[in-house]
Design a protein around this motif. Structure first.
Motif, PDB file in Angstrom:
ATOM      1  N   VAL A  47       0.916  -1.181   0.007  1.00  7.07           N
ATOM      2  CA  VAL A  47       0.043  -0.017   0.109  1.00  7.07           C
ATOM      3  C   VAL A  47       0.917   1.239   0.052  1.00  7.07           C
ATOM      4  CG1 VAL A  47      -1.627   1.454   1.408  1.00  7.07           C
ATOM      5  CG2 VAL A  47      -2.041  -1.283   1.229  1.00  7.07           C
ATOM      6  N   ASN A  48       1.788   1.401   0.948  1.00 10.01           N
ATOM      7  CA  ASN A  48       2.766   2.600   0.835  1.00 10.01           C
ATOM      8  C   ASN A  48       3.720   2.652  -0.331  1.00 10.01           C
ATOM      9  OD1 ASN A  48       3.992   4.554   2.261  1.00 10.01           O
ATOM     10  ND2 ASN A  48       5.716   3.198   2.674  1.00 10.01           N
ATOM     11  N   ALA A  49       3.896   1.696  -0.920  1.00 15.13           N
ATOM     12  CA  ALA A  49       4.699   1.729  -2.497  1.00 15.13           C
ATOM     13  C   ALA A  49       3.865   2.234  -3.419  1.00 15.13           C
ATOM     14  CB  ALA A  49       5.263   0.614  -2.438  1.00 15.13           C
ATOM     15  N   LEU A  51       1.242   4.187  -3.042  1.00 14.28           N
ATOM     16  CA  LEU A  51       0.665   5.575  -3.030  1.00 14.28           C
ATOM     17  C   LEU A  51       1.886   6.333  -3.613  1.00 14.28           C
ATOM     18  CD1 LEU A  51      -0.610   5.312   0.632  1.00 14.28           C
ATOM     19  CD2 LEU A  51      -2.089   6.123  -1.471  1.00 14.28           C
ATOM     20  N   ARG A  52       2.902   5.881  -3.521  1.00 20.34           N
ATOM     21  CA  ARG A  52       3.967   6.700  -4.119  1.00 20.34           C
ATOM     22  C   ARG A  52       4.506   6.388  -5.567  1.00 20.34           C
ATOM     23  NH1 ARG A  52       6.627   8.348   0.801  1.00 20.34           N
ATOM     24  NH2 ARG A  52       5.810   7.295   2.693  1.00 20.34           N
ATOM     25  N   ASP A  53       3.935   5.471  -6.060  1.00 22.53           N
ATOM     26  CA  ASP A  53       4.119   5.069  -7.311  1.00 22.53           C
ATOM     27  C   ASP A  53       3.505   5.561  -8.450  1.00 22.53           C
ATOM     28  OD1 ASP A  53       4.722   3.485  -9.653  1.00 22.53           O
ATOM     29  OD2 ASP A  53       4.730   1.822  -8.655  1.00 22.53           O
ATOM     30  N   ARG A  54       4.146   6.518  -9.518  1.00 22.22           N
ATOM     31  CA  ARG A  54       3.699   7.262 -10.481  1.00 22.22           C
ATOM     32  C   ARG A  54       3.131   6.553 -11.441  1.00 22.22           C
ATOM     33  NH1 ARG A  54       1.505  10.008  -8.389  1.00 22.22           N
ATOM     34  NH2 ARG A  54       0.961  11.437 -10.106  1.00 22.22           N
ATOM     35  N   ARG A  55       3.214   5.379 -11.519  1.00 23.03           N
ATOM     36  CA  ARG A  55       2.497   4.414 -12.447  1.00 23.03           C
ATOM     37  C   ARG A  55       1.228   4.096 -12.120  1.00 23.03           C
ATOM     38  NH1 ARG A  55       6.172  -0.806 -12.660  1.00 23.03           N
ATOM     39  NH2 ARG A  55       6.161  -0.287 -10.361  1.00 23.03           N
ATOM     40  N   GLU A 324      -8.181  -1.057 -11.598  1.00 21.22           N
ATOM     41  CA  GLU A 324      -7.976  -0.347 -10.285  1.00 21.22           C
ATOM     42  C   GLU A 324      -7.658  -0.915  -9.197  1.00 21.22           C
ATOM     43  OE1 GLU A 324     -11.376   2.859  -8.639  1.00 21.22           O
ATOM     44  OE2 GLU A 324     -12.114   1.193  -9.293  1.00 21.22           O
ATOM     45  N   VAL A 325      -6.898  -0.345  -8.351  1.00 20.44           N
ATOM     46  CA  VAL A 325      -6.433  -0.911  -7.159  1.00 20.44           C
ATOM     47  C   VAL A 325      -7.114  -0.231  -5.825  1.00 20.44           C
ATOM     48  CG1 VAL A 325      -4.187  -1.749  -7.814  1.00 20.44           C
ATOM     49  CG2 VAL A 325      -4.302   0.549  -6.826  1.00 20.44           C
ATOM     50  N   ALA A 326      -7.615  -1.017  -4.853  1.00 19.06           N
ATOM     51  CA  ALA A 326      -8.070  -0.611  -3.858  1.00 19.06           C
ATOM     52  C   ALA A 326      -7.099  -1.016  -2.588  1.00 19.06           C
ATOM     53  CB  ALA A 326      -9.578  -1.436  -3.380  1.00 19.06           C
ATOM     54  N   LEU A 327      -6.624   0.073  -2.179  1.00 16.96           N
ATOM     55  CA  LEU A 327      -5.472   0.019  -1.062  1.00 16.96           C
ATOM     56  C   LEU A 327      -6.206  -0.035   0.378  1.00 16.96           C
ATOM     57  CD1 LEU A 327      -3.086   2.719  -2.681  1.00 16.96           C
ATOM     58  CD2 LEU A 327      -3.266   0.252  -3.039  1.00 16.96           C
ATOM     59  N   LEU A 328      -6.072  -0.879   0.939  1.00 18.87           N
ATOM     60  CA  LEU A 328      -6.658  -1.324   2.157  1.00 18.87           C
ATOM     61  C   LEU A 328      -6.034  -0.563   3.400  1.00 18.87           C
ATOM     62  CD1 LEU A 328      -8.197  -4.676   1.582  1.00 18.87           C
ATOM     63  CD2 LEU A 328      -9.170  -2.579   1.179  1.00 18.87           C
ATOM     64  N   PHE A 329      -6.120   0.748   3.595  1.00 22.27           N
ATOM     65  CA  PHE A 329      -5.703   1.380   4.821  1.00 22.27           C
ATOM     66  C   PHE A 329      -5.640   0.689   6.153  1.00 22.27           C
ATOM     67  CE2 PHE A 329      -5.273   6.234   2.960  1.00 22.27           C
ATOM     68  CZ  PHE A 329      -4.637   5.495   1.869  1.00 22.27           C
ATOM     69  N   GLY A 330      -7.127   0.363   6.215  1.00 23.39           N
ATOM     70  CA  GLY A 330      -7.264  -0.300   7.612  1.00 23.39           C
ATOM     71  C   GLY A 330      -6.470  -1.741   7.801  1.00 23.39           C
ATOM     72  N   SER A 331      -6.060  -2.451   6.882  1.00 27.29           N
ATOM     73  CA  SER A 331      -5.222  -3.664   6.810  1.00 27.29           C
ATOM     74  C   SER A 331      -4.078  -3.197   6.965  1.00 27.29           C
ATOM     75  CB  SER A 331      -5.577  -4.358   5.596  1.00 27.29           C
ATOM     76  OG  SER A 331      -4.931  -5.475   5.653  1.00 27.29           O
ATOM     77  N   ALA A 332      -3.600  -2.471   6.376  1.00 28.04           N
ATOM     78  CA  ALA A 332      -2.173  -1.723   6.165  1.00 28.04           C
ATOM     79  C   ALA A 332      -1.671  -1.299   7.600  1.00 28.04           C
ATOM     80  CB  ALA A 332      -1.814  -1.106   5.177  1.00 28.04           C
ATOM     81  N   ASN A 333      -2.633  -0.655   8.253  1.00 33.81           N
ATOM     82  CA  ASN A 333      -2.295  -0.150   9.690  1.00 33.81           C
ATOM     83  C   ASN A 333      -2.449  -1.147  10.702  1.00 33.81           C
ATOM     84  OD1 ASN A 333      -2.000   2.426   8.931  1.00 33.81           O
ATOM     85  ND2 ASN A 333      -4.019   3.210   9.155  1.00 33.81           N
ATOM     86  N   ARG A 334      -2.726  -2.614  10.424  1.00 32.19           N
ATOM     87  CA  ARG A 334      -2.693  -3.592  11.329  1.00 32.19           C
ATOM     88  C   ARG A 334      -1.647  -4.787  10.990  1.00 32.19           C
ATOM     89  NH1 ARG A 334      -7.192  -4.585  15.258  1.00 32.19           N
ATOM     90  NH2 ARG A 334      -8.335  -2.404  15.394  1.00 32.19           N
ATOM     91  N   ASP A 335      -0.694  -4.281  10.033  1.00 37.47           N
ATOM     92  CA  ASP A 335       0.059  -5.296   9.538  1.00 37.47           C
ATOM     93  C   ASP A 335       1.313  -5.531  10.643  1.00 37.47           C
ATOM     94  OD1 ASP A 335       2.057  -6.785   7.974  1.00 37.47           O
ATOM     95  OD2 ASP A 335       1.815  -5.518   6.237  1.00 37.47           O
ATOM     96  N   GLY A 358      -2.683   8.910   4.049  1.00 35.00           N
ATOM     97  CA  GLY A 358      -1.910   8.859   2.827  1.00 35.00           C
ATOM     98  C   GLY A 358      -0.396   8.922   2.742  1.00 35.00           C
ATOM     99  N   ALA A 359       0.275   9.083   1.477  1.00 32.17           N
ATOM    100  CA  ALA A 359       1.414   9.026   1.242  1.00 32.17           C
ATOM    101  C   ALA A 359       1.747   9.537  -0.341  1.00 32.17           C
ATOM    102  CB  ALA A 359       2.368   7.718   1.341  1.00 32.17           C
ATOM    103  N   GLY A 360       2.963  10.123  -0.136  1.00 34.02           N
ATOM    104  CA  GLY A 360       3.175  10.581  -1.889  1.00 34.02           C
ATOM    105  C   GLY A 360       2.719  12.036  -2.048  1.00 34.02           C
ATOM    106  N   ILE A 361       2.628  12.257  -3.390  1.00 33.21           N
ATOM    107  CA  ILE A 361       1.984  13.515  -3.753  1.00 33.21           C
ATOM    108  C   ILE A 361       0.763  13.779  -3.213  1.00 33.21           C
ATOM    109  CG2 ILE A 361       3.471  13.566  -5.765  1.00 33.21           C
ATOM    110  CD1 ILE A 361       1.004  13.465  -7.302  1.00 33.21           C
ATOM    111  N   HIS A 362      -0.102  12.885  -2.932  1.00 27.73           N
ATOM    112  CA  HIS A 362      -1.608  13.134  -2.589  1.00 27.73           C
ATOM    113  C   HIS A 362      -1.448  12.931  -0.929  1.00 27.73           C
ATOM    114  CE1 HIS A 362      -3.522  13.608  -6.203  1.00 27.73           C
ATOM    115  NE2 HIS A 362      -2.916  12.668  -6.564  1.00 27.73           N
TER     116      HIS A 362
END
Length: 412
Positions: A47-49, A51-55, A324-335, A358-362
């Protein structure tokens, strides 16, 4: 096949998605969810990667039309909604995003946010004092919601008589961001966007002619090397500030107090520290770490969606352009790969690289303001209502992406 237990329309899942997240991270960290046509991304590192990936991008319209991207164009009736939303910085990509963020950042500065702290403290204190005098009630409706609305309304220069309009507009607009919103939610969001945009258009024109010290006036006057915000961009920015700044702060407050009530030892720890502290709330370290832990442990924004502009490989899985990707913040925050004992709620957790902003430019431009509001709100309640108690178990609202309680009934 997708992971069948992930069910964002099921109230039981919305109330507790974390057991499912544990299984997703372990067994299917990258999986395709057929009902929404999205790739679910469950692990913090991925998720973190991404968020920062310009692709990837919040939008694809800077590189392709809907048809070229294999997507169905939005229905015509939604045009007023997307015109407002895409005039702000959240749903656009560089170079438009870069330009908007640069211009807005000249007015919405950390120094400006910090200058608001005394006013936020006063508003929070007045709301809490009234709440205590009434013997309690619904903490969300009477404290959590009015605080950010009042702060943002004052920032924008919205007259007090018009402020009751803001919360319904925000809630209705955000309904469009849920998964597969129904026809009624779509039409309601369009109407709210049109009404709010019309209101802000009149307000911004008045401020251009007679500027004050509010944010609308500042945004109207921002110039950088001859560049300035258009009227539509100013409106889109103000809509974003209300929606993003308001919804998240309300839900962190409600979810946070519910987390404390479910973890009474941690609540006692925070109460003891607040009672012993004779300084200002911003100088109490445990309060700052507690707010960060609330954002991590019961994340208000559970999912953040991005479009794949160029093919990417995530966890050994190839995801094609146009997906479309769905980045699961709630899951990432319990990793557990990132957080020690992640299911434990610890108000003193200092190693806490959550991604709730979030992370990156947004990365959330309003994060400093949200932190100020949360620290001041929790401080006011801890000091004025040290015996705050839950009167009955709360229920969760229907939303999954923007996830919060419908109400939080308490006594003082």
């Amino acid at each position: 096949m997708g992971f069948v237990r992930f069910d964002p329309w099921n109230p039981e899942f919305v109330a507790n998605p974390y057991d499912v997240y544990t299984e997703l991270r372990r067994d299917r960290p990258v999986s395709f969810f057929e009902p929404t046509g999205q790739w679910l991304i469950a692990r913090h590192a991925d998720v973190n990667a991404l968020l920062r990936d310009r692709r990837l991008g919040r939008s694809y319209l800077h590189v392709a039309t809907h048809e070229e991207f294999g997507r169905t164009p939005e229905p015509d009736f939604q045009e007023p909604f997307w015109r407002v939303v895409r005039a702000g910085m959240l749903d656009v990509e560089p170079p438009v995003h870069t330009r908007l963020r640069r211009l807005v950042s000249k007015a919405f500065t950390p120094r400006m946010v910090e200058s608001l702290r005394p006013r936020v403290r006063k508003i929070a204190g007045e709301l809490v004092d009234g709440f205590v005098e009434r013997g309690g009630g619904d903490l969300i409706a009477e404290v959590a919601e009015p605080l950010p609305v009042t702060v943002i309304a004052e920032m924008l220069g919205v007259p007090e008589t018009d402020r009751p309009l803001l919360r319904p507009w925000s809630a209705d607009i955000c309904g469009m961001y849920e998964l597969n919103p129904g026809p009624q939610a779509q039409h309601t969001a369009v109407r709210a966007a049109e009404e709010f945009a019309g209101y802000l258009r009149d307000l911004s024109r008045a401020r251009r002619d007679n500027p004050g010290d509010d944010l609308v006036s500042l945004l109207a006057q921002v110039v950088d090397e001859g560049d300035r915000l258009t009227e539509d961009e100013l409106i889109g920015t103000c809509v974003l500030l209300l929606n993003a700044g308001h919804e998240a702060t309300v839900n962190v407050t409600g979810n946070g107090w519910w987390s404390l009530f479910r973890n009474p030892a941690e609540l006692d720890r925070l109460r003891t520290a607040a009672a012993a502290h004779d300084g200002t709330p911003d100088t109490l370290p445990l309060l700052a770490t507690a707010v960060e832990e609330m954002m991590r442990w019961d994340t208000p924004l559970q999912m953040f969606e991005r479009w794949v502009l160029e093919p990417v490989t995530v966890g050994g899985v190839e995801i094609p352009r146009g997906a479309e990707v769905a980045l699961l913040f709630g899951s990432a925050n319990r990793d557990p790969e990132v957080f020690e004992d992640p299911d434990r709620f610890d108000v003193g957790r200092t190693d806490n690289p959550h991604i709730s902003f979030g992370a990156g430019i947004h990365f959330c431009l309003g994060a400093p303001l949200a932190r100020v509001e949360l620290v001041e709100s929790f401080w006011a309640l801890l000091k004025a209502a040290p015996g705050l108690e839950l009167t009955r178990e709360p229920s969760w609202g229907p939303g999954y992406i923007i996830r919060g309680l419908e109400s939080l009934p308490v006594s003082v």
